[in-house]
Enzyme design. Structure first.
Site, PDB file in Angstrom:
ATOM      1  N   LYS A 131      54.287  76.216  29.227  1.00  0.00           N
ATOM      2  CA  LYS A 131      54.692  74.806  29.137  1.00  0.00           C
ATOM      3  C   LYS A 131      55.065  74.498  27.685  1.00  0.00           C
ATOM      4  O   LYS A 131      55.614  75.367  26.994  1.00  0.00           O
ATOM      5  CB  LYS A 131      53.605  73.894  29.716  1.00  0.00           C
ATOM      6  CG  LYS A 131      53.200  74.356  31.119  1.00  0.00           C
ATOM      7  CD  LYS A 131      52.360  73.394  31.896  1.00  0.00           C
ATOM      8  CE  LYS A 131      52.058  73.995  33.268  1.00  0.00           C
ATOM      9  NZ  LYS A 131      51.334  73.112  34.164  1.00  0.00           N
ATOM     10  N   SER A 168      45.287  75.625  38.351  1.00  0.00           N
ATOM     11  CA  SER A 168      43.952  75.914  37.826  1.00  0.00           C
ATOM     12  C   SER A 168      43.463  77.330  38.162  1.00  0.00           C
ATOM     13  O   SER A 168      42.274  77.549  38.413  1.00  0.00           O
ATOM     14  CB  SER A 168      42.942  74.854  38.279  1.00  0.00           C
ATOM     15  OG  SER A 168      43.308  73.577  37.775  1.00  0.00           O
ATOM     16  N   GLY A 186      46.428  71.770  36.230  1.00  0.00           N
ATOM     17  CA  GLY A 186      45.828  71.294  34.987  1.00  0.00           C
ATOM     18  C   GLY A 186      44.635  70.376  35.187  1.00  0.00           C
ATOM     19  O   GLY A 186      44.173  69.721  34.255  1.00  0.00           O
TER      20      GLY A 186
HETATM   21  O1  LIG Z   1      52.963  76.561  36.043  1.00  0.00           O
HETATM   22  C1  LIG Z   1      51.735  76.547  36.075  1.00  0.00           C
HETATM   23  C2  LIG Z   1      51.029  75.539  36.825  1.00  0.00           C
HETATM   24  O2  LIG Z   1      51.557  74.287  36.632  1.00  0.00           O
HETATM   25  C3  LIG Z   1      49.549  75.619  36.782  1.00  0.00           C
HETATM   26  O3  LIG Z   1      49.005  75.117  35.585  1.00  0.00           O
HETATM   27  P1  LIG Z   1      47.410  75.262  35.344  1.00  0.00           P
HETATM   28  O4  LIG Z   1      47.095  76.706  35.557  1.00  0.00           O
HETATM   29  O5  LIG Z   1      47.194  74.805  33.947  1.00  0.00           O
HETATM   30  O6  LIG Z   1      46.764  74.402  36.380  1.00  0.00           O
END
Ligand SMILES: O=C[C@H](O)COP(=O)(O)O
Length: 253
Positions: free
Chosen positions: A11, A213, A173
């Site tokens: 991200k 997550s 997240g």
């Molecule tokens: O692209 C990844 C997802 O949006 C998952 O993000 P996360 O593992 O921080 O929940």
């Protein structure tokens, strides 16, 4: 047996130095790529240097988005031909954050998938439901609709080169993970859509990741499920130790 694919999605995190340090720390420790496909999807700014640094390792580099046109007056955008020209192998398309915050439509995702394949970039096509949709029993309808729209106009052979990522929006997240059985059920529903559109051979070949997550503590159970072939990971892909543990789980799945 489908080869697991573990993709980190950074991200909008990491400075340049942090990104380089990460890749230098993991590049000699990536499991052999006959066991697992290891991908890091980094901010666009860092892609050329990361591709260069990891050139001799098993790590593949991906982008987090792209435009569907090859060039033009699209200020601030990055094109598929530009990504291909620096050696990018994967691109995340239709992530819920792009759909929700940047108005990315199913139609745009479909065009981007076509553009990715035109440049031999593997698309990681995201789908997923909101909490409201899940509580209203609309999960399967929502993700099926997104996948049908993304795949419109493609042949079965082309679909075998794609990766689908099921990410329930309420699990991203938040620390809340779908149970492994729930995640498997929805990944199975996605595979059933592919089966309906293209037949069992393509449905058995296409890889479907779970995202939301995912951490070293829960990935083993997720990957033990029939329809979960990997993970798209945000937070837990930011630290080398935790990313390497995820890859190890993938290599041993
Ligand atoms: O692209 C990844 C997802 O949006 C998952 O993000 P996360 O593992 O921080 O929940």
């Amino acid at each position: 047996m489908r080869k697991p694919i573990i993709a980190g999605n950074w991200k909008m995190y990491k400075t340049f130095d942090e990104a380089v340090e990460f890749v230098e720390a993991v590049q000699d420790k990536i499991p052999a790529n006959d066991k697992v496909d290891a991908v890091i999807c980094a901010p666009a700014l860092y892609l050329p240097i990361l591709v260069q640094i990891q050139a001799d390792s098993e790590l593949a580099i991906g982008a987090q988005n792209m435009h569907f046109e090859n060039e033009g007056a699209f200020t601030g955008e990055v094109s598929p031909s530009q990504l291909a020209s620096v050696g990018v192998d994967y691109v995340v398309l239709g992530h819920s954050e792009r759909r929700e915050m940047f108005n990315e439509t199913d139609e745009a995702v479909n065009k981007k998938v076509r553009a990715a394949l035109n440049h031999d970039i593997v698309p990681i096509i995201c789908c997923g439901e909101t909490l409201e949709e899940r509580e209203a029993g609309q999960t399967t309808a929502k993700v099926s609709g997104q996948i049908r729209a993304a795949l419109e106009g493609f042949t079965g052979e082309e679909v075998t080169h794609m990766v689908i990522a099921y990410e329930p929006i309420w699990a991203i997240g938040t620390g809340k993970t779908a149970t492994a059985d729930d995640a498997n059920e929805t990944c199975g529903a996605i595979r059933a859509v592919v089966n309906e559109l293209y037949g069992s051979e393509v449905a058995e070949a296409v890889r479907i990741q779970y995202g939301g997550s995912v951490k070293p503590e829960n990935i083993v159970e997720l990957l033990s499920k029939e329809h979960i072939d990997g993970a798209l990971v945000g937070g837990a892909s930011l630290q080398p130790e935790s990313y390497l543990k995820l890859l190890e789980a993938g290599a041993n799945a």
